[in-house]
Write an enzyme that holds these catalytic residues in place. Structure first.
Site, PDB file in Angstrom:
ATOM      1  N   LYS A  88      23.204  70.112  34.473  1.00 33.68           N
ATOM      2  CA  LYS A  88      22.566  71.430  34.496  1.00 33.68           C
ATOM      3  C   LYS A  88      23.498  72.506  33.938  1.00 33.68           C
ATOM      4  O   LYS A  88      23.090  73.358  33.158  1.00 33.68           O
ATOM      5  CB  LYS A  88      22.177  71.794  35.931  1.00 33.68           C
ATOM      6  CG  LYS A  88      20.714  71.574  36.267  1.00 33.68           C
ATOM      7  CD  LYS A  88      20.410  72.177  37.625  1.00 33.68           C
ATOM      8  CE  LYS A  88      18.924  72.039  37.927  1.00 33.68           C
ATOM      9  NZ  LYS A  88      18.570  72.628  39.233  1.00 33.68           N
ATOM     10  N   ASP A  89      24.753  72.471  34.367  1.00 37.57           N
ATOM     11  CA  ASP A  89      25.737  73.446  33.880  1.00 37.57           C
ATOM     12  C   ASP A  89      25.944  73.310  32.379  1.00 37.57           C
ATOM     13  O   ASP A  89      26.067  74.308  31.660  1.00 37.57           O
ATOM     14  CB  ASP A  89      27.071  73.272  34.605  1.00 37.57           C
ATOM     15  CG  ASP A  89      27.048  73.881  36.000  1.00 37.57           C
ATOM     16  OD1 ASP A  89      26.009  74.472  36.372  1.00 37.57           O
ATOM     17  OD2 ASP A  89      28.053  73.756  36.726  1.00 37.57           O
ATOM     18  N   SER A 120      28.423  75.883  48.843  1.00 40.05           N
ATOM     19  CA  SER A 120      27.477  76.608  48.005  1.00 40.05           C
ATOM     20  C   SER A 120      26.225  76.981  48.786  1.00 40.05           C
ATOM     21  O   SER A 120      25.736  76.209  49.610  1.00 40.05           O
ATOM     22  CB  SER A 120      27.095  75.757  46.787  1.00 40.05           C
ATOM     23  OG  SER A 120      26.145  76.429  45.989  1.00 40.05           O
ATOM     24  N   HIS A 122      34.332  76.623  47.291  1.00 41.30           N
ATOM     25  CA  HIS A 122      34.534  75.236  47.697  1.00 41.30           C
ATOM     26  C   HIS A 122      34.912  75.114  49.172  1.00 41.30           C
ATOM     27  O   HIS A 122      34.694  74.073  49.777  1.00 41.30           O
ATOM     28  CB  HIS A 122      35.596  74.589  46.803  1.00 41.30           C
ATOM     29  CG  HIS A 122      35.075  74.205  45.458  1.00 41.30           C
ATOM     30  ND1 HIS A 122      34.919  72.901  45.065  1.00 41.30           N
ATOM     31  CD2 HIS A 122      34.628  74.957  44.428  1.00 41.30           C
ATOM     32  CE1 HIS A 122      34.416  72.865  43.841  1.00 41.30           C
ATOM     33  NE2 HIS A 122      34.241  74.096  43.426  1.00 41.30           N
ATOM     34  N   GLU A 172      28.751 101.462  25.936  1.00 48.51           N
ATOM     35  CA  GLU A 172      28.021 100.212  25.703  1.00 48.51           C
ATOM     36  C   GLU A 172      26.901 100.078  26.731  1.00 48.51           C
ATOM     37  O   GLU A 172      26.918 100.699  27.784  1.00 48.51           O
ATOM     38  CB  GLU A 172      28.981  99.018  25.813  1.00 48.51           C
ATOM     39  CG  GLU A 172      30.044  98.964  24.724  1.00 48.51           C
ATOM     40  CD  GLU A 172      29.502  98.466  23.397  1.00 48.51           C
ATOM     41  OE1 GLU A 172      28.280  98.249  23.291  1.00 48.51           O
ATOM     42  OE2 GLU A 172      30.293  98.298  22.461  1.00 48.51           O
TER      43      GLU A 172
END
Length: 399
Positions: A245-246, A222, A218, A289
């Site tokens: 969108k998120d 971005s 922030h 894993e």
């Protein structure tokens, strides 16, 4: 009625103003999230951060319940896991959610890392955002490994044993480091206690670093797929455009998580780990894993243990140097054909290393794994600096 409703609205507004003047939460959320400018060209890869945030909350909540019913001792660990799955209300669901969430969290984190590398999100003024993101990666990997050992099944025990032997290969301090890690000469109560505390503590430390990471985004703003720093005229407010969108990204992630939990649980579990740890019986195929397999492949690619440890640790460490290895004024790989080709080969080498690690570097896989290891470091230590110098020279000659 109209008069009373308008007076109610005035009272609500005055209460909000009173609170906001003393604790400006609403103003902060409006400025930093609702009105935060986002580039118009941001694609769906920019929603991965929201997915990670959502699954982190899920992991914390499920982990708290699991921790309340877990016993970090050799005698009680496996039995407490069975009790969670059979006796705790919805315990099987919470544990399945926690395991699947951990696996998908690492997968989304790798995708987030790839986006940063491909679009040059590590360049000025976002170097600190990049470094905090890598710190999160390291903390998450340590937390995931600790969580892998806690059930104290066969693979858990031997995973801890291999980690201890890898630490023991460090010159001079190796044996001491192994004893500190295992709290003895082999995995036992001390190992479980250390890893349980580490797993629990790092989970909350990760939340704090996530806060710093988001704050860094922030402050710096971005990035965008084109790599060109956009002004406010080329941006849109976060809400409602990118909030939707998120939300879509989180919904898709939830569907994938649900599918893995209920339809494909074998993707995130190993049958050998449903048997109690037995130090007298070594499993035929010991492997971590899937998200650790590329680093496990590097560990095996080098013929001596310390070299393999340095390669696997160096694979993460070299990422911290990327902002200073790539000094080109061009950001996005969209405008960098050589970097774009090298990035494709880098992803391929990472996948191949995982496959080679799964096959324990036998036969042709040993040669393939070593070639993939060499190219992994070649991309960062040779390709990035070389292409950067070339692109800087072109920009300087043009100006």
């Amino acid at each position: 009625m109209t008069g009373s409703s308008s007076s109610d609205r005035e009272n609500d507004g005055s209460k909000q103003d009173w609170l906001d003047s003393r604790l400006p939460v609403r103003r902060f959320l409006t400025t930093q999230f609702r009105s935060f400018p986002m580039p118009r060209s941001a694609n769906m890869l920019w929603t991965v951060g929201a997915m990670l945030s959502a699954v982190l909350v899920l992991m914390l909540l499920s982990g708290l319940v699991l921790a309340m019913n877990y016993t970090p001792t050799v005698a009680g660990a496996f039995a407490s896991i069975e009790a969670i799955e059979r006796r705790v209300p919805s315990g099987w669901l919470l544990r399945s959610m926690h395991m699947a969430g951990a696996s998908l969290f690492l997968g989304a984190l790798y995708l987030h890392l790839f986006r940063g590398l491909y679009y040059g999100s590590y360049k000025k003024p976002r170097e600190l955002v990049w470094l905090l993101g890598l710190l999160l990666l390291v903390m998450t990997m340590i937390t995931a490994f600790a969580g892998y050992v806690l059930p104290w099944g066969q693979m858990s025990y031997w995973g801890a044993d291999i980690a201890g032997k890898a630490l023991a290969s460090i010159p001079v301090i190796g044996p001491f480091t192994e004893r500190v890690f295992l709290d003895g000469s082999q995995p036992g109560d001390g190992t479980l206690h250390h890893l349980f505390v580490l797993h629990f503590t790092l989970a909350f430390a990760i939340v704090a670093v996530v806060g710093l990471h988001v704050a860094g985004v922030h402050v710096a703003g971005s990035g965008n797929p084109s790599g060109v720093e956009s002004d406010r005229k080329g941006s849109l407010p976060f809400s409602p455009y990118f909030a939707i969108k998120d939300a879509l990204g989180v919904a898709v992630f939830a569907i994938v998580l649900t599918a893995v939990m209920f339809l494909f649980p074998d993707l995130v579990t190993e049958s050998a780990n449903y048997r109690p740890a037995n130090p007298l019986h070594t499993p035929t195929n010991i492997e971590p894993e899937w998200y650790f397999l590329p680093f496990f492949g590097m560990l095996q690619a080098i013929p001596f243990k310390f070299g393999g440890l340095m390669a696997s640790v160096g694979a993460v460490a070299v990422l911290f140097l990327v902002p200073w290895l790539d000094t080109s004024p061009v950001r996005s790989a969209r405008q960098r054909p050589l970097i774009r080709l090298s990035m494709i080969l880098l992803v391929a080498s990472f996948v191949v290393l995982g496959l080679a690690g799964q096959h324990h570097m036998k036969g042709i896989w040993l040669i393939i794994g070593r070639c993939a290891t060499v190219f992994y470091f070649f991309h960062f230590l040779v390709v990035l600096p070389f292409v950067s110098r070339r692109e800087r020279a072109v920009v300087e000659s043009a100006s």
